[in-house]
Design a protein around this motif. Structure first.
Motif, PDB file in Angstrom:
ATOM      1  N   PHE A  43      34.769  53.313  46.800  1.00 55.85           N
ATOM      2  CA  PHE A  43      34.465  53.792  47.739  1.00 55.85           C
ATOM      3  C   PHE A  43      35.631  54.645  48.938  1.00 55.85           C
ATOM      4  CE2 PHE A  43      33.795  51.502  52.582  1.00 55.85           C
ATOM      5  CZ  PHE A  43      32.919  52.229  53.184  1.00 55.85           C
ATOM      6  N   LEU A  44      36.185  54.021  49.230  1.00 56.92           N
ATOM      7  CA  LEU A  44      37.589  54.715  49.541  1.00 56.92           C
ATOM      8  C   LEU A  44      38.419  55.133  48.799  1.00 56.92           C
ATOM      9  CD1 LEU A  44      37.559  53.504  53.635  1.00 56.92           C
ATOM     10  CD2 LEU A  44      36.109  55.503  52.323  1.00 56.92           C
ATOM     11  N   HIS A  45      39.636  55.320  48.717  1.00 59.52           N
ATOM     12  CA  HIS A  45      40.281  56.235  47.420  1.00 59.52           C
ATOM     13  C   HIS A  45      41.870  56.081  48.173  1.00 59.52           C
ATOM     14  CE1 HIS A  45      36.176  57.229  46.012  1.00 59.52           C
ATOM     15  NE2 HIS A  45      36.694  56.263  44.984  1.00 59.52           N
ATOM     16  N   MET A  46      42.580  55.815  49.019  1.00 60.49           N
ATOM     17  CA  MET A  46      43.338  55.120  49.009  1.00 60.49           C
ATOM     18  C   MET A  46      44.562  55.639  48.827  1.00 60.49           C
ATOM     19  SD  MET A  46      42.754  55.551  52.359  1.00 60.49           S
ATOM     20  CE  MET A  46      41.099  56.452  52.397  1.00 60.49           C
ATOM     21  N   PRO A  47      46.221  56.544  49.182  1.00 60.19           N
ATOM     22  CA  PRO A  47      47.448  56.445  48.216  1.00 60.19           C
ATOM     23  C   PRO A  47      47.539  55.081  48.067  1.00 60.19           C
ATOM     24  CG  PRO A  47      47.287  57.844  50.301  1.00 60.19           C
ATOM     25  CD  PRO A  47      46.668  56.459  50.157  1.00 60.19           C
ATOM     26  N   ARG A  48      47.524  54.770  45.829  1.00 56.32           N
ATOM     27  CA  ARG A  48      48.768  53.505  45.697  1.00 56.32           C
ATOM     28  C   ARG A  48      47.644  52.152  45.547  1.00 56.32           C
ATOM     29  NH1 ARG A  48      51.907  56.516  48.604  1.00 56.32           N
ATOM     30  NH2 ARG A  48      53.824  57.824  47.605  1.00 56.32           N
ATOM     31  N   LEU A  49      46.787  52.565  46.291  1.00 54.51           N
ATOM     32  CA  LEU A  49      45.194  51.438  46.427  1.00 54.51           C
ATOM     33  C   LEU A  49      44.074  51.204  45.333  1.00 54.51           C
ATOM     34  CD1 LEU A  49      45.704  50.872  50.442  1.00 54.51           C
ATOM     35  CD2 LEU A  49      47.229  49.834  48.858  1.00 54.51           C
ATOM     36  N   ALA A  50      44.596  52.123  44.606  1.00 61.75           N
ATOM     37  CA  ALA A  50      43.697  52.187  43.741  1.00 61.75           C
ATOM     38  C   ALA A  50      43.497  51.006  42.449  1.00 61.75           C
ATOM     39  CB  ALA A  50      43.931  53.186  42.143  1.00 61.75           C
ATOM     40  N   HIS A  51      44.340  50.287  42.569  1.00 60.85           N
ATOM     41  CA  HIS A  51      44.290  48.877  41.653  1.00 60.85           C
ATOM     42  C   HIS A  51      44.156  47.765  42.455  1.00 60.85           C
ATOM     43  CE1 HIS A  51      44.047  51.227  38.441  1.00 60.85           C
ATOM     44  NE2 HIS A  51      45.023  51.870  38.383  1.00 60.85           N
ATOM     45  N   ARG A  53      41.080  32.424  47.509  1.00 61.81           N
ATOM     46  CA  ARG A  53      39.721  33.479  47.609  1.00 61.81           C
ATOM     47  C   ARG A  53      40.469  34.618  47.089  1.00 61.81           C
ATOM     48  NH1 ARG A  53      36.499  35.497  52.548  1.00 61.81           N
ATOM     49  NH2 ARG A  53      38.365  37.750  53.193  1.00 61.81           N
ATOM     50  N   LEU A  54      41.588  35.267  46.950  1.00 65.54           N
ATOM     51  CA  LEU A  54      41.614  36.658  46.708  1.00 65.54           C
ATOM     52  C   LEU A  54      42.055  36.431  45.648  1.00 65.54           C
ATOM     53  CD1 LEU A  54      43.173  39.629  47.363  1.00 65.54           C
ATOM     54  CD2 LEU A  54      45.236  38.976  48.214  1.00 65.54           C
ATOM     55  N   ILE A  55      43.206  35.163  44.908  1.00 62.06           N
ATOM     56  CA  ILE A  55      42.782  34.962  43.793  1.00 62.06           C
ATOM     57  C   ILE A  55      41.568  35.098  42.710  1.00 62.06           C
ATOM     58  CG2 ILE A  55      43.618  33.299  41.862  1.00 62.06           C
ATOM     59  CD1 ILE A  55      45.347  32.896  43.738  1.00 62.06           C
ATOM     60  N   ALA A  56      40.749  34.677  43.219  1.00 59.15           N
ATOM     61  CA  ALA A  56      39.468  34.630  42.682  1.00 59.15           C
ATOM     62  C   ALA A  56      38.700  36.088  43.083  1.00 59.15           C
ATOM     63  CB  ALA A  56      38.265  33.869  44.124  1.00 59.15           C
ATOM     64  N   PHE A  57      38.542  36.797  43.507  1.00 57.49           N
ATOM     65  CA  PHE A  57      38.585  38.351  44.008  1.00 57.49           C
ATOM     66  C   PHE A  57      39.234  39.059  42.684  1.00 57.49           C
ATOM     67  CE2 PHE A  57      38.075  38.475  48.381  1.00 57.49           C
ATOM     68  CZ  PHE A  57      36.809  37.903  48.975  1.00 57.49           C
ATOM     69  N   LEU A  58      40.289  38.716  42.430  1.00 58.54           N
ATOM     70  CA  LEU A  58      41.447  39.389  41.465  1.00 58.54           C
ATOM     71  C   LEU A  58      40.745  38.805  39.486  1.00 58.54           C
ATOM     72  CD1 LEU A  58      45.052  39.372  42.201  1.00 58.54           C
ATOM     73  CD2 LEU A  58      43.817  41.242  42.877  1.00 58.54           C
ATOM     74  N   ALA A  59      40.664  37.500  40.247  1.00 55.98           N
ATOM     75  CA  ALA A  59      39.520  37.295  38.540  1.00 55.98           C
ATOM     76  C   ALA A  59      38.313  38.073  38.596  1.00 55.98           C
ATOM     77  CB  ALA A  59      39.552  35.676  39.013  1.00 55.98           C
ATOM     78  N   ALA A  60      37.430  38.122  39.570  1.00 57.15           N
ATOM     79  CA  ALA A  60      36.219  38.931  39.420  1.00 57.15           C
ATOM     80  C   ALA A  60      37.050  40.383  38.641  1.00 57.15           C
ATOM     81  CB  ALA A  60      35.469  38.834  39.603  1.00 57.15           C
ATOM     82  N   ALA A  61      37.810  41.061  39.893  1.00 56.85           N
ATOM     83  CA  ALA A  61      38.451  42.634  39.596  1.00 56.85           C
ATOM     84  C   ALA A  61      38.673  42.614  37.974  1.00 56.85           C
ATOM     85  CB  ALA A  61      39.441  42.838  40.867  1.00 56.85           C
ATOM     86  N   ARG A  62      38.995  41.636  37.800  1.00 55.19           N
ATOM     87  CA  ARG A  62      39.788  41.736  36.473  1.00 55.19           C
ATOM     88  C   ARG A  62      39.213  42.230  35.385  1.00 55.19           C
ATOM     89  NH1 ARG A  62      46.029  41.089  35.260  1.00 55.19           N
ATOM     90  NH2 ARG A  62      47.202  41.895  36.776  1.00 55.19           N
ATOM     91  N   GLN A  63      37.734  41.651  35.566  1.00 58.28           N
ATOM     92  CA  GLN A  63      36.681  41.832  34.557  1.00 58.28           C
ATOM     93  C   GLN A  63      36.617  43.569  33.923  1.00 58.28           C
ATOM     94  OE1 GLN A  63      36.250  38.924  33.284  1.00 58.28           O
ATOM     95  NE2 GLN A  63      37.100  37.889  34.630  1.00 58.28           N
ATOM     96  N   LYS A  64      36.801  44.467  35.037  1.00 53.57           N
ATOM     97  CA  LYS A  64      37.071  46.334  35.035  1.00 53.57           C
ATOM     98  C   LYS A  64      38.499  46.757  35.061  1.00 53.57           C
ATOM     99  CE  LYS A  64      32.031  45.844  36.270  1.00 53.57           C
ATOM    100  NZ  LYS A  64      30.605  46.339  37.431  1.00 53.57           N
ATOM    101  N   ASP A  65      38.856  46.697  36.066  1.00 50.47           N
ATOM    102  CA  ASP A  65      40.342  46.487  36.244  1.00 50.47           C
ATOM    103  C   ASP A  65      41.616  45.909  36.007  1.00 50.47           C
ATOM    104  OD1 ASP A  65      42.853  47.416  36.806  1.00 50.47           O
ATOM    105  OD2 ASP A  65      41.974  47.614  39.128  1.00 50.47           O
ATOM    106  N   ALA A  66      41.974  45.854  35.002  1.00 52.32           N
ATOM    107  CA  ALA A  66      42.716  44.902  33.836  1.00 52.32           C
ATOM    108  C   ALA A  66      44.458  44.821  34.647  1.00 52.32           C
ATOM    109  CB  ALA A  66      43.049  44.785  32.701  1.00 52.32           C
ATOM    110  N   VAL A  67      44.848  45.807  36.267  1.00 51.35           N
ATOM    111  CA  VAL A  67      45.716  45.667  36.345  1.00 51.35           C
ATOM    112  C   VAL A  67      45.870  45.413  38.121  1.00 51.35           C
ATOM    113  CG1 VAL A  67      47.172  47.336  34.401  1.00 51.35           C
ATOM    114  CG2 VAL A  67      45.385  48.536  36.489  1.00 51.35           C
ATOM    115  N   ALA A  68      44.206  44.966  38.281  1.00 54.91           N
ATOM    116  CA  ALA A  68      44.203  44.691  39.478  1.00 54.91           C
ATOM    117  C   ALA A  68      45.193  44.168  40.106  1.00 54.91           C
ATOM    118  CB  ALA A  68      42.940  43.947  39.725  1.00 54.91           C
TER     119      ALA A  68
END
Length: 338
Positions: free
Chosen positions: A202-210, A225-240
């Motif tokens: 969506f948006l591409h801000m400096p240093r916020l890609a992951h 809930r942020l931990i849950a978001f990270l669990a879902a995000a790490r399925q595609k982004d291993a360093v989120a």
């Protein structure tokens, strides 16, 4: 003679009648408000910066920092609800800027409107207000507005967001696309479920890609809930990783990636760094053995390049078992969920 005069009057009246619909016609998909001198030259250089606000009452010091990074020039507020009141507050109560223009989006058409795009091109600083971030996703994703927000920062100009406005600044954003705002117990109970609506590219801000951001953090028990978001995000982004910000607080990021917290109520920013990638199954609760949580306070210094925190306020390793958050670090003056 009288007849000619009467005919001229009728012709003038008819012309006015034809003109009224055009004059009364509202712009497509948005409302517009302005205050100050939008044509005045910007008095000082601008600088790349990000003001990551957690919602609630604004910290005045953070906004004055933002105004300075905007060269004390022209601020544009983007939102999808409300009116021009935030612009009035920035201009009259915080001060230090030449003008504030507010665009309130009501549909996606406005994201291609030439006037809207010209206003964004001219902005010295852009502030994304709170509200419902799903509207921002629907109205701006893959549009000229999203591209101009990215370009704005590349031109060494500051951007800020509060609440919903901060939620969309991360490389992976919680879009709230199901019409709700999920809480921690629900998210931890099913992080692979349909209510965890994450948005990427969506948006591409400096240093916020992951980075996944979250707001109203301690007040609404959002660590889980942020931990849950990270669990879902790490399925595609291993360093989120995650950054949460408390209400009435702002993490102010300089052009070089260093940041400090400004707060009016003793709040914190939270750096959430999980280890590894958990296995997820739809309908199943989260299990995650190691999630590092570190608190950033007003006396801390945070570097988004290295993720190093000097003088953290608190630190610890949380874990999630059967969808239940355990061993969360104690925060000064805070009551954490059991």
């Amino acid at each position: 003679m009288a007849m000619k005069t009467l005919l001229r009057l009728w012709a003038t009246f008819a012309t006015l009648l034809l003109a009224v619909p055009a004059l009364a016609q509202a712009p497509a998909g948005y409302a517009y408000y302005e205050i100050g001198d939008v044509a005045a030259p910007t008095p000082a250089p601008t600088a790349q910066a990000m003001m990551l606000m957690g919602g609630g009452e604004w910290d005045v010091g953070a906004f004055r920092w933002f105004a300075e990074r905007a060269g004390h020039g022209h601020i544009v507020v983007l939102r999808a609800s409300g009116a021009g009141e935030a612009g009035e507050e920035i201009y009259r109560d915080i001060g230090g800027v030449l003008s504030v223009q507010t665009i309130v989006f009501t549909d996606r058409a406005a994201a291609s409107d030439p006037r809207v795009l010209a206003i964004l091109e001219h902005a010295d600083g852009i502030f994304l207000a709170g509200g419902d971030q799903s509207n921002y996703v629907r109205y701006w994703k893959n549009t000229p507005v999203a591209r101009l927000l990215d370009a704005h920062v590349r031109k060494d100009r500051p951007i800020g967001g509060t609440s919903a406005g901060l939620a969309i600044l991360g490389g992976t954003a919680y879009g709230a696309m199901d019409g709700g705002s999920i809480d921690s117990p629900t998210a931890l109970a099913d992080p692979a479920g349909p209510a965890v609506t994450l948005v990427t590219d969506f948006l591409h801000m400096p240093r916020l890609a992951h980075v996944v951001t979250d707001t109203h953090f301690n007040a609404r028990d959002r660590l889980g809930r942020l931990i849950a978001f990270l669990a879902a995000a790490r399925q595609k982004d291993a360093v989120a990783i995650g950054i949460g910000v408390d209400e009435q607080s702002a993490l102010c990021v300089e052009a070089d990636g260093t940041a400090r917290l400004r707060t009016r109520n003793g709040g914190f920013a939270w750096l959430v760094q999980p280890k590894n990638r958990p296995a997820l199954k739809p309908g199943k609760p989260l299990d995650w053995a190691s999630v590092r949580v570190t608190g950033i306070g007003p006396d801390s210094r945070f570097d988004l390049n290295s993720l190093r925190i000097i003088a953290p306020v608190f630190a610890g390793t949380a874990r999630v078992a059967g969808g239940r958050l355990l061993d969360a670090p104690a925060t000064p003056g805070a009551v954490l969920p059991q």
